[in-house]
Motif scaffolding. Structure first.
Motif, PDB file in Angstrom:
ATOM      1  N   GLY A 154      34.991  10.433 -15.296  1.00 44.27           N
ATOM      2  CA  GLY A 154      33.565  10.528 -14.991  1.00 44.27           C
ATOM      3  C   GLY A 154      33.226  11.415 -13.806  1.00 44.27           C
ATOM      4  O   GLY A 154      32.059  11.611 -13.474  1.00 44.27           O
ATOM      5  N   LYS A 155      34.260  11.968 -13.173  1.00 47.33           N
ATOM      6  CA  LYS A 155      33.993  12.838 -12.010  1.00 47.33           C
ATOM      7  C   LYS A 155      33.346  14.155 -12.440  1.00 47.33           C
ATOM      8  O   LYS A 155      32.557  14.746 -11.717  1.00 47.33           O
ATOM      9  CB  LYS A 155      35.324  13.144 -11.304  1.00 47.33           C
ATOM     10  CG  LYS A 155      35.240  12.827  -9.819  1.00 47.33           C
ATOM     11  CD  LYS A 155      36.511  13.134  -9.072  1.00 47.33           C
ATOM     12  CE  LYS A 155      36.114  13.544  -7.671  1.00 47.33           C
ATOM     13  NZ  LYS A 155      37.189  14.069  -6.881  1.00 47.33           N
ATOM     14  N   PHE A 156      33.729  14.629 -13.625  1.00 51.82           N
ATOM     15  CA  PHE A 156      33.117  15.828 -14.214  1.00 51.82           C
ATOM     16  C   PHE A 156      32.326  15.373 -15.447  1.00 51.82           C
ATOM     17  O   PHE A 156      32.824  15.423 -16.567  1.00 51.82           O
ATOM     18  CB  PHE A 156      34.200  16.818 -14.676  1.00 51.82           C
ATOM     19  CG  PHE A 156      34.883  17.590 -13.580  1.00 51.82           C
ATOM     20  CD1 PHE A 156      34.505  17.479 -12.245  1.00 51.82           C
ATOM     21  CD2 PHE A 156      35.922  18.476 -13.897  1.00 51.82           C
ATOM     22  CE1 PHE A 156      35.148  18.218 -11.247  1.00 51.82           C
ATOM     23  CE2 PHE A 156      36.568  19.214 -12.913  1.00 51.82           C
ATOM     24  CZ  PHE A 156      36.175  19.082 -11.578  1.00 51.82           C
ATOM     25  N   ALA A 167      46.037   9.738 -14.243  1.00 47.83           N
ATOM     26  CA  ALA A 167      46.784   8.618 -13.676  1.00 47.83           C
ATOM     27  C   ALA A 167      46.289   8.173 -12.298  1.00 47.83           C
ATOM     28  O   ALA A 167      46.299   6.988 -11.985  1.00 47.83           O
ATOM     29  CB  ALA A 167      48.261   8.972 -13.620  1.00 47.83           C
ATOM     30  N   LYS A 168      45.810   9.120 -11.491  1.00 52.21           N
ATOM     31  CA  LYS A 168      45.402   8.770 -10.132  1.00 52.21           C
ATOM     32  C   LYS A 168      44.102   7.965 -10.046  1.00 52.21           C
ATOM     33  O   LYS A 168      43.779   7.420  -8.995  1.00 52.21           O
ATOM     34  CB  LYS A 168      45.218  10.072  -9.329  1.00 52.21           C
ATOM     35  CG  LYS A 168      46.366  10.377  -8.386  1.00 52.21           C
ATOM     36  CD  LYS A 168      46.051  11.574  -7.504  1.00 52.21           C
ATOM     37  CE  LYS A 168      44.712  11.418  -6.806  1.00 52.21           C
ATOM     38  NZ  LYS A 168      44.302  12.601  -6.066  1.00 52.21           N
ATOM     39  N   SER A 169      43.363   7.944 -11.173  1.00 49.37           N
ATOM     40  CA  SER A 169      42.060   7.262 -11.129  1.00 49.37           C
ATOM     41  C   SER A 169      42.243   5.821 -10.668  1.00 49.37           C
ATOM     42  O   SER A 169      42.996   5.071 -11.286  1.00 49.37           O
ATOM     43  CB  SER A 169      41.408   7.257 -12.510  1.00 49.37           C
ATOM     44  OG  SER A 169      41.479   8.527 -13.094  1.00 49.37           O
ATOM     45  N   ILE A 199      37.309   4.122 -15.922  1.00 47.18           N
ATOM     46  CA  ILE A 199      36.067   3.640 -16.546  1.00 47.18           C
ATOM     47  C   ILE A 199      36.097   3.776 -18.063  1.00 47.18           C
ATOM     48  O   ILE A 199      35.239   3.255 -18.750  1.00 47.18           O
ATOM     49  CB  ILE A 199      34.817   4.345 -15.956  1.00 47.18           C
ATOM     50  CG1 ILE A 199      34.843   5.866 -16.180  1.00 47.18           C
ATOM     51  CG2 ILE A 199      34.656   4.040 -14.474  1.00 47.18           C
ATOM     52  CD1 ILE A 199      33.518   6.553 -15.839  1.00 47.18           C
ATOM     53  N   TYR A 200      37.084   4.538 -18.585  1.00 42.85           N
ATOM     54  CA  TYR A 200      37.177   4.706 -20.043  1.00 42.85           C
ATOM     55  C   TYR A 200      38.527   4.206 -20.536  1.00 42.85           C
ATOM     56  O   TYR A 200      39.538   4.367 -19.848  1.00 42.85           O
ATOM     57  CB  TYR A 200      37.048   6.189 -20.433  1.00 42.85           C
ATOM     58  CG  TYR A 200      35.739   6.826 -20.044  1.00 42.85           C
ATOM     59  CD1 TYR A 200      34.528   6.340 -20.545  1.00 42.85           C
ATOM     60  CD2 TYR A 200      35.700   7.934 -19.193  1.00 42.85           C
ATOM     61  CE1 TYR A 200      33.314   6.942 -20.194  1.00 42.85           C
ATOM     62  CE2 TYR A 200      34.499   8.541 -18.839  1.00 42.85           C
ATOM     63  CZ  TYR A 200      33.309   8.036 -19.345  1.00 42.85           C
ATOM     64  OH  TYR A 200      32.126   8.630 -19.000  1.00 42.85           O
ATOM     65  N   GLU A 212      42.992  17.313  -8.309  1.00 41.07           N
ATOM     66  CA  GLU A 212      44.324  16.952  -7.799  1.00 41.07           C
ATOM     67  C   GLU A 212      45.151  16.195  -8.833  1.00 41.07           C
ATOM     68  O   GLU A 212      45.840  15.230  -8.518  1.00 41.07           O
ATOM     69  CB  GLU A 212      44.200  16.162  -6.489  1.00 41.07           C
ATOM     70  CG  GLU A 212      43.580  17.003  -5.388  1.00 41.07           C
ATOM     71  CD  GLU A 212      43.402  16.267  -4.067  1.00 41.07           C
ATOM     72  OE1 GLU A 212      43.242  15.029  -4.115  1.00 41.07           O
ATOM     73  OE2 GLU A 212      43.444  16.930  -3.035  1.00 41.07           O
ATOM     74  N   VAL A 213      45.043  16.623 -10.071  1.00 41.59           N
ATOM     75  CA  VAL A 213      45.883  16.054 -11.126  1.00 41.59           C
ATOM     76  C   VAL A 213      47.179  16.854 -11.117  1.00 41.59           C
ATOM     77  O   VAL A 213      47.139  18.086 -11.050  1.00 41.59           O
ATOM     78  CB  VAL A 213      45.225  16.240 -12.510  1.00 41.59           C
ATOM     79  CG1 VAL A 213      46.090  15.662 -13.607  1.00 41.59           C
ATOM     80  CG2 VAL A 213      43.854  15.622 -12.528  1.00 41.59           C
TER      81      VAL A 213
END
Ligand code: J5X
Ligand code: AKG
Ligand code: FE2
Length: 348
Positions: A279-281, A315-317, A321-322, A193-194
């Motif tokens: 990190g989701k993928f 942006a939605k994260s 984490i990075y 959903e980017v």
């Protein structure tokens, strides 16, 4: 726009790590290429017996690009496996065959001839060992040829009178791969959903590299390794393997053989996708074993955003984490830290 060569030129390798073994004159595995026993080695203990092959085939998802629910299939595969096999991808089997034929033609040249196009210490393209070689205590049973952009400069040295076919085939394959990779990236972003505005421009300008890999038949395949366990650094790798040899590591299972499926391509995720997806993928660890009878060829297509563009978790994260950095900065961190590169940029 930054190129791969620009990114790597500041982080040169040592020449002894660029020069592959002279496979032409090697009849036994030299000490330099014999890997000591470790928990991950010898590989033979971990290779699934062939009657388990059916099982390994059903483990790693096989996805039809034309399936109506392809976004969901790819999204799931990326989240849980980081790798899948793709069918109905639209790359003609004759073209895949031609690429492999030309790759074999290249690697069958005399060593002396191949060394004329040896990758320079700070270079990105040409003939040579894998970049990862500089991080290992033992050498790999592998030689490669990297193409970024047109291969004409090197091909005309290899075949002064006859480089056109090689170049046409490679350029055609790169062009078709570019469009396939773009298609796959858009499907992945849809699942995440980017918004296309956020990333599409970068992906449309994405750069690529084609890596021809050669794993000559090996007199003692249990004592050595083709490619040691690694993750790929780019967004995504689209691979064609001529014969069995690739394995991926999956938590809870261990090393799983990716059995070649006629006509299918293997898609695996790399570090840059790990970063973009927060990190989701996750990028997937894989390795290659060699065999005694066959000269195995694989063709890996890598794609990445322009090297001077910024990469960061999308942006939605909620909680990135990075940290954000340019592709070039990341590749240079990789060139120094290899498999620890992602932990170097992890926000503590
Ligand atoms: C476009 C790329 C991707 C590269 C570097 C450059 C050209 C050669 C690729 C490989 C191929 C073999 C494994 C790897 C780990 C290696 O040592 O060389 C890959 C590396 C990466 O994914 O980092
Ligand atoms: O040969 C293979 O199956 C995999 C090659 C690979 O991992 C690479 O080129 O990065
Ligand atoms: Fe790889």
């Amino acid at each position: 726009m930054g190129t791969l060569s620009e990114a790597y030129k500041d982080v040169p390798m040592r020449l002894k790590h660029v020069i592959p073994l002279d496979f032409e004159s090697t009849k036994v595995v030299p000490e330099s290429h014999i890997w000591p026993e470790t928990e991950n080695f010898p590989l033979s203990d971990h290779i699934l017996p062939s009657d388990d092959n059916e099982k390994s085939k059903s483990w790693i998802p096989v996805i039809d690009l034309m399936a109506p629910n392809v976004v969901e299939l790819i999204g799931h595969a990326c989240e849980t496996w980081g790798v899948f096999q793709l069918t109905n991808h639209g790359i003609p089997s004759s073209l895949i065959h031609d690429v492999e034929f030309q790759a074999r033609r290249l690697f069958s040249l005399p060593t002396k001839q191949k060394l004329k196009v040896l990758r320079s210490a700070g270079g990105a393209t040409g003939y040579g060992a894998a970049r990862m070689a500089q991080f290992l205590t033992k050498y790999l049973w592998h030689e490669g040829f990297t193409i970024a952009g047109s291969p004409v400069e090197h091909a005309s040295v290899l075949w002064p009178h006859d480089h056109k076919t090689f170049c046409d085939v490679m350029e055609n394959y790169q062009k078709m791969m570019k469009s396939l990779a773009h298609q796959l990236l858009l499907l992945m972003l849809k699942w995440l959903e980017v918004s296309e505005d956020e990333l599409n421009w970068k992906l449309s300008m994405s750069q690529d590299a084609l890596q021809l890999n050669s794993f000559p038949a090996c007199p003692d395949p249990k004592s050595t390794i083709g490619l040691a366990p690694h993750t790929d650094s780019m967004l995504m790798t689209v691979l064609h393997q001529s014969h069995e040899g690739l394995q991926i590591f999956h938590d809870g299972i261990g090393w799983v053989t990716v059995s070649p499926i006629e006509g299918a391509l293997v898609v695996n995720l790399g570090n840059l996708m790990d970063i973009l997806s927060n990190g989701k993928f996750p990028s997937i660890q894989h390795r290659v074993f060699v065999n005694q009878i066959r000269h195995r060829i694989s063709v890996a297509y890598f794609c990445f955003p322009p090297t001077d563009s910024q990469v960061a978790p999308f942006a939605k994260s909620e909680c990135p984490i990075y940290s954000s950095l340019t592709v070039k900065e990341f590749l240079q961190i990789r060139a120094k830290h290899m498999e620890d590169a992602l932990s170097v940029i992890t926000i503590k």
